[in-house]
Design an enzyme around this catalytic site. Structure first.
Site, mmCIF file in Angstrom:
data_model
loop_
_atom_site.group_PDB
_atom_site.id
_atom_site.type_symbol
_atom_site.label_atom_id
_atom_site.label_comp_id
_atom_site.label_asym_id
_atom_site.label_seq_id
_atom_site.Cartn_x
_atom_site.Cartn_y
_atom_site.Cartn_z
ATOM 1 N N ARG A 53 0.884 -1.166 -0.067
ATOM 2 C CA ARG A 53 -0.016 0.027 -0.133
ATOM 3 C C ARG A 53 0.992 1.392 0.030
ATOM 4 O O ARG A 53 0.426 2.309 -0.564
ATOM 5 C CB ARG A 53 -0.872 -0.093 1.147
ATOM 6 C CG ARG A 53 -2.114 -1.133 1.181
ATOM 7 C CD ARG A 53 -2.775 -0.813 1.953
ATOM 8 N NE ARG A 53 -4.085 -1.994 1.912
ATOM 9 C CZ ARG A 53 -5.144 -2.201 2.854
ATOM 10 N NH1 ARG A 53 -5.363 -1.205 3.595
ATOM 11 N NH2 ARG A 53 -6.109 -3.145 2.599
ATOM 12 N N ASP A 164 -12.620 12.755 10.167
ATOM 13 C CA ASP A 164 -11.768 11.704 9.936
ATOM 14 C C ASP A 164 -10.364 12.234 9.636
ATOM 15 O O ASP A 164 -9.983 13.516 9.854
ATOM 16 C CB ASP A 164 -12.275 11.314 8.656
ATOM 17 C CG ASP A 164 -11.769 9.834 8.514
ATOM 18 O OD1 ASP A 164 -12.522 8.895 8.633
ATOM 19 O OD2 ASP A 164 -10.672 9.654 7.833
#
Length: 294
Positions: A53, A164
């Site tokens: 990732r 977030d």
């Protein structure tokens, strides 16, 4: 062989141009960094996932090896923190996911809260902590807007805070624009009422109704850092967030949530999460629904 050994130990770019390998020292640094700044615990079994990732982040930043990425984090941790957290965590979200939570709000909690707020003049606040791309807070906003109308409480000061860590997720949440296939969890009636379907260059997309935008404030926040808000909140939704956290981080986080909820305030967790053995400030009253003790 020497070049390969260097790649394995130092996280350098491979000589043949293939993706760089994550060395032992770089993985240890990243594991410690992520635990300190994000509360996320990365076991050794996550090494390949982290390498895969974060290789995309290296390409985006035009960095040749993981050592350079670690240097970037050392020099300016805040600039990359959101993208790092986004890369290593899996944000699975949907409109009206775990529908029983919304049913409880619509049928029991909001009618009672709104009646109380109308009498007292107090405000109503709900926090979507870890809102990802915004489906959760906008689904909450649909339920809240309908309750305000149904119970003749449009004068109540009611808002939803959506936070977030991920910059990309927050951008989507602020835009409030979603592919039509992402609307599967919304009933036909709500879809007609609250989602505006695009046409022309926006074919295949839908935008949330301006009324929902009025109810939702989208803000960046690291749950491990200082919180600017002081509450109180009537409810906090923190669903499918703490699954990434180690036990001490969970305990600190839930203590802080308890500090922002009044007695009787509600905390909603994800289907695989629990407060058992983690926090005694709350009592379980339903499926992954907790109420703060008085």
């Amino acid at each position: 062989m020497k070049a390969l050994a260097g790649a394995m130990d130092g996280g350098v770019a491979m000589a043949d141009g293939s993706a760089p390998l994550l060395g032992d020292a770089e993985f240890r640094f990243l594991r410690d960094f992520v635990r300190e700044h994000c509360g996320i615990s990365l076991g050794d079994h996550k090494r390949q996932l982290v390498q895969g990732r974060l290789a995309r982040r290296l390409r985006a930043l035009r960095l040749r090896h993981f050592g350079a990425y670690c240097d970037l984090l050392r020099q300016d941790p805040q600039s990359e923190l959101g993208d790092l957290a986004s890369a290593i965590s899996t944000n699975v979200t949907a409109f009206f996911r775990e529908a029983h939570h919304y049913d409880l709000l619509a049928e029991e909690l909001l009618p009672r809260w709104l009646q109380q707020k109308r009498r007292s003049g107090d405000r109503l606040r709900i926090w979507s902590a870890g809102c990802a791309t915004g489906e959760e807070p906008y689904a909450l906003a649909m339920v809240l807007a309908e309750a305000l109308e149904r119970h003749d409480a449009t004068g109540v000061d009611a808002k939803i805070l959506a936070t977030d860590l991920s910059p990309q997720a927050l951008e989507t949440a602020r835009n409030g624009v979603y592919p039509l296939e992402r609307l599967a969890g919304i009933s036909d009636g709500r879809r007609r009422r609250w989602m505006l379907r695009g046409s022309g260059e926006y074919e295949g997309l839908a935008c949330v109704h301006p009324r929902l935008r009025e109810l939702v404030a989208v803000q960046p926040l690291n749950l491990l850092h200082e919180w600017p808000m002081r509450g109180p909140f009537d409810a906090i939704f923190c669903r499918n967030v703490v699954i990434y956290f180690d036990q001490p981080t969970k305990q600190r986080l839930f203590r802080r949530y308890a500090g922002l909820l009044p007695a009787g305030g509600h905390l909603f967790l994800g289907h695989s999460e629990s407060l058992h053995g983690v926090n005694d400030d709350f009592e379980l009253i339903g499926r992954t629904v907790y109420r703060k003790r008085g």
